[in-house]
Design a protein around this motif. Structure first.
Motif, PDB file in Angstrom:
ATOM      1  N   UNK A 220      -4.985   0.612  -0.547  1.00 17.82           N
ATOM      2  CA  UNK A 220      -3.586   0.960  -0.808  1.00 17.82           C
ATOM      3  C   UNK A 220      -3.472   1.609  -2.194  1.00 17.82           C
ATOM      4  N   UNK A 221      -3.192   2.907  -2.259  1.00 16.86           N
ATOM      5  CA  UNK A 221      -3.111   3.577  -3.563  1.00 16.86           C
ATOM      6  C   UNK A 221      -1.956   3.082  -4.429  1.00 16.86           C
ATOM      7  N   UNK A 222      -0.901   2.574  -3.787  1.00 11.89           N
ATOM      8  CA  UNK A 222       0.276   2.116  -4.523  1.00 11.89           C
ATOM      9  C   UNK A 222       0.675   0.713  -4.061  1.00 11.89           C
ATOM     10  N   UNK A 223       1.362   0.004  -4.945  1.00 19.71           N
ATOM     11  CA  UNK A 223       2.049  -1.233  -4.594  1.00 19.71           C
ATOM     12  C   UNK A 223       3.531  -0.888  -4.482  1.00 19.71           C
ATOM     13  N   UNK A 224       4.170  -1.364  -3.406  1.00 20.81           N
ATOM     14  CA  UNK A 224       5.578  -1.057  -3.191  1.00 20.81           C
ATOM     15  C   UNK A 224       6.457  -2.174  -3.731  1.00 20.81           C
ATOM     16  N   UNK A 225       7.257  -1.860  -4.739  1.00 24.17           N
ATOM     17  CA  UNK A 225       8.233  -2.794  -5.280  1.00 24.17           C
ATOM     18  C   UNK A 225       9.618  -2.383  -4.766  1.00 24.17           C
ATOM     19  N   UNK A 226      10.671  -2.603  -5.539  1.00 28.32           N
ATOM     20  CA  UNK A 226      12.032  -2.227  -5.136  1.00 28.32           C
ATOM     21  C   UNK A 226      12.933  -2.267  -6.365  1.00 28.32           C
TER      22      UNK A 226
END
Length: 290
Positions: A220-226
């Motif tokens: 996963x190239x990115x971590x998804x936050x919000x």
């Protein structure tokens, strides 16, 4: 000279007529056999599309596009449907909290856990508004409800990784944290053909530096936050959830919501109606950033 009598002439004429009838029968081939009468399985023979003269093209019962396929997602031998995998967005940071602010799009992201009936209700409501969402599934939840992976994909939504057991991943030692990420990724790949489009840490809005590195190692190239937390898991009631979301959402926002809570089901129609009124379109996170 042979004398031919009238009796001989009549006999010859009868013989010739018999030979002509026999030749006509052979000349007509298989049509001499009368067509089979209609049956419940063959109502319009010979025009029945399942007859040998009109073979019907059958759908592959294991085709991913066959909505009535007998293939059960619990069957590890069945070929998975094709699903999108992770993408790298060079202009985005390692941990993404929102998308471009100059676009009239938002991403509604759902933590996939809890009662499957609320999940189905939320997906149905999104589709009634022509909205697409991102589902971040817990691995053990997928074990219990594998068909929901296909349900999300069939609705045009995207599916991501929210760890295997939904524990406090930032507090775990390295080996255990990696197992949480890869355990859910393995289930997603088995069910959908990919490890999912996004990873979001469990029990935290942001990943620790260690978990961020482990997510990259898992693919996963990115971590998804919000940037918008609905707080629906606190049970404030549907109107309060809607007010919280609508009070903070703007172009590019990534909204955190949950399956498994009736307050979320109650709030979603009002949220989607107001987003439409403001000209904000709910899209998948990948669409938000693309």
């Amino acid at each position: 000279m042979v004398l031919v009598t009238s009796a001989d002439r009549r006999s010859a004429l009868r013989t010739a007529a018999g030979l002509a009838a026999t030749a006509a029968a052979f000349g007509s081939g298989c049509s001499a056999t009368p067509p089979a009468p209609p049956t419940p399985q063959n109502p319009q023979h010979p025009q029945n599309p399942q007859s040998p003269q009109h073979p019907q093209k059958r759908r592959n019962p294991q085709s991913p596009g066959d909505a009535q396929s007998p293939r059960d997602l619990r069957n590890p031998q069945a070929s998975p449907p094709t699903a999108a995998g992770p993408r790298r967005f060079p202009a985005q940071p390692a941990q993404i909290a929102h998308g471009p602010r100059d676009r009239s799009r938002v991403a509604l992201t759902f933590h996939g856990n809890g009662d499957p009936a609320t999940a189905a209700a939320l997906l149905d409501e999104a589709e009634r508004h022509d909205a697409r969402v991102t589902v971040l599934a817990v691995g053990t939840w997928l074990d219990e409800h594998p068909a929901l992976a296909r349900r999300a994909l069939d609705g045009g939504h995207e599916l991501g990784n929210h760890t295997l057991r939904h524990l406090d991943i930032n507090a775990m030692p390295e080996a255990e944290a990696l197992a949480e990420i890869t355990g859910c990724a393995d289930r997603l790949k088995r069910l959908t053909g990919s490890i999912g489009t996004w990873f979001r840490p469990s029990r935290a809005a942001r990943a620790s530096p260690l978990v961020e590195r482990l997510a990259r190692r898992a693919g996963y190239p990115h971590v998804l936050s919000y940037d918008v937390d609905s707080l629906d898991f606190t049970g404030p009631g549907g109107p309060a959830v809607a007010r919280t979301v609508l009070g903070s959402v703007r172009g590019g926002s990534v909204v955190s919501l949950h399956f498994g809570y009736t307050d979320t089901v109650a709030a979603l129609p009002a949220v989607l109606d107001e987003l439409d009124r403001r000209g904000l379109r709910a899209v998948t996170t990948t669409e938000l950033l693309s």
